[in-house]
Design an enzyme around this catalytic site. Structure first.
Site, short mmCIF file in Angstrom:
data_model
loop_
_atom_site.label_atom_id
_atom_site.label_comp_id
_atom_site.label_asym_id
_atom_site.label_seq_id
_atom_site.Cartn_x
_atom_site.Cartn_y
_atom_site.Cartn_z
N GLU A 1 -11.35 3.29 18.84
CA GLU A 1 -12.04 1.91 18.66
C GLU A 1 -11.27 1.29 17.35
O GLU A 1 -11.51 1.85 16.25
CB GLU A 1 -13.55 1.84 18.59
CG GLU A 1 -14.10 0.87 19.12
CD GLU A 1 -15.91 1.04 19.15
OE1 GLU A 1 -16.28 0.07 18.72
OE2 GLU A 1 -16.18 1.89 19.42
N ARG B 1 2.12 1.81 25.29
CA ARG B 1 1.71 2.24 24.23
C ARG B 1 1.84 3.68 23.90
O ARG B 1 2.23 4.26 22.89
CB ARG B 1 0.48 2.02 23.77
CG ARG B 1 0.20 0.52 23.42
CD ARG B 1 -1.44 0.34 22.98
NE ARG B 1 -1.78 -1.21 23.05
CZ ARG B 1 -1.56 -2.00 22.08
NH1 ARG B 1 -0.81 -1.71 21.27
NH2 ARG B 1 -1.84 -3.28 22.36
N ASN C 1 0.97 -1.25 -0.24
CA ASN C 1 0.01 0.07 0.06
C ASN C 1 0.92 1.17 0.06
O ASN C 1 0.51 2.12 -0.78
CB ASN C 1 -0.93 0.00 1.18
CG ASN C 1 -2.44 -0.89 0.87
OD1 ASN C 1 -2.94 -0.51 0.03
ND2 ASN C 1 -2.21 -2.07 1.70
N HIS D 1 -8.16 -1.16 5.90
CA HIS D 1 -8.66 -2.79 6.63
C HIS D 1 -9.28 -3.64 5.21
O HIS D 1 -9.85 -2.99 4.43
CB HIS D 1 -9.58 -2.65 7.30
CG HIS D 1 -10.08 -3.51 8.21
ND1 HIS D 1 -9.14 -4.40 9.16
CD2 HIS D 1 -11.11 -4.36 8.10
CE1 HIS D 1 -9.73 -5.44 9.39
NE2 HIS D 1 -11.03 -5.65 8.84
N ASP E 1 -10.64 -0.40 14.02
CA ASP E 1 -11.56 -0.64 12.83
C ASP E 1 -12.86 -0.17 12.75
O ASP E 1 -13.91 -0.94 12.10
CB ASP E 1 -11.59 -2.26 12.39
CG ASP E 1 -10.06 -2.81 12.09
OD1 ASP E 1 -9.15 -1.90 11.79
OD2 ASP E 1 -9.78 -3.84 12.39
C1 GRF Z 1 -3.31 -4.70 3.88
O1 GRF Z 1 -3.86 -5.93 3.34
C2 GRF Z 1 -3.78 -3.92 4.79
O2 GRF Z 1 -5.28 -3.88 4.27
C3 GRF Z 1 -3.77 -4.53 5.94
O3 GRF Z 1 -2.46 -5.14 6.09
C4 GRF Z 1 -2.00 -5.23 4.85
C5 GRF Z 1 -0.98 -4.51 4.65
O4 GRF Z 1 -0.25 -4.88 3.40
N1 GRF Z 1 -4.01 -3.36 7.05
P1 GRF Z 1 0.93 -3.97 2.77
O5 GRF Z 1 2.02 -4.00 3.84
O6 GRF Z 1 0.51 -2.63 2.56
O7 GRF Z 1 1.36 -4.75 1.56
#
Ligand code: GRF
Length: 213
Positions: free
Chosen positions: A143, A65, A14, A109, A145
């Site tokens: 909260e 945290r 991503n 997500h 997601d």
């Molecule tokens: C993705 O599926 C995202 O939705 C989830 O973790 C994964 C991360 O994948 N939160 P990448 O590291 O971006 O390849």
């Protein structure tokens, strides 16, 4: 251009989609820093190749945290970040991060929220037997997601899909909707009304159709 900080823990596909959108001039912001809580992950190398500064802040080094996130916030502020994108970041976040960037922390997500929160959204979807799965970009609230939804993209689920096949199909949608969501937020095009995200201006041309497979 608004400064963006991307938080990762792993492969960073991503992140790559976000960097690619920046490279082609459609992101509406500049990734100023990539922070990982884990060393030596492929996402860090992606950032380096793109010429983006990186930091590793190992969460285990902090007693709470809050202490971990105080360090995160300091790194993001030092890089002049105004918008934070969690991209495969595997830590739950608290008000320490959220209060530092009010309504400016996004997450992706791999499920159609509010279904299948938590880990392994694609596996949960397969095991439940849904016919349509997908991904969600949302504002982060305290909260997990849960925050207001910006964009969702859907994929069909075939009865012979494996978890890996579905994961890849969902990932392809993630790579389309995350840069688009960042573009909308960076451009000041969204407002939050209760749980709803209201868009102003014209409908984005690149929004994915409801079914992509
Ligand atoms: C993705 O599926 C995202 O939705 C989830 O973790 C994964 C991360 O994948 N939160 P990448 O590291 O971006 O390849």
């Amino acid at each position: 251009m608004i400064g963006i900080g991307v938080l990762i823990s792993g492969s960073g596909t991503n992140l790559q989609a976000i960097l690619d959108a920046q490279h082609t001039g459609v992101l509406g912001g500049t990734v100023r820093i990539v922070v990982s809580n884990r060393p030596d992950v492929p996402g860090l190398a992606r950032a380096t190749v793109a010429g983006v500064p990186t930091r590793v802040i190992p969460h285990q080094a902090y007693a709470t945290r809050g202490a971990f996130e105080t360090e995160l916030v300091a790194a993001l502020r030092a890089a002049e970040v105004e918008l934070v994108a969690l991209a495969g970041f595997d830590r739950l976040v608290t008000r320490v991060l959220l209060d530092a960037f009010p309504d400016r922390v996004l997450n992706i997500h791999p499920a159609l929220l509010p279904a299948f929160k938590g880990l392994h959204g694609q596996r949960q979807a397969l095991e439940y037997g849904v016919r349509i799965a997908g991904a969600t970009v949302h504002f982060v609230d305290p909260e997990t997601d849960h925050g207001p939804i910006i964009i969702q993209g859907a994929v069909a689920v075939s009865s012979d899909d494996t978890e890996e096949v579905l994961r890849q199909r969902v990932l392809a949608v993630e790579h389309r909707i995350y840069p688009e969501a960042i573009r909308l937020v960076a451009g000041g095009r969204l407002s939050i009304v209760g749980r709803r995200v209201v868009r102003t201006g014209e409908r984005p041309a690149s929004i994915p159709p409801p079914l992509v497979w």
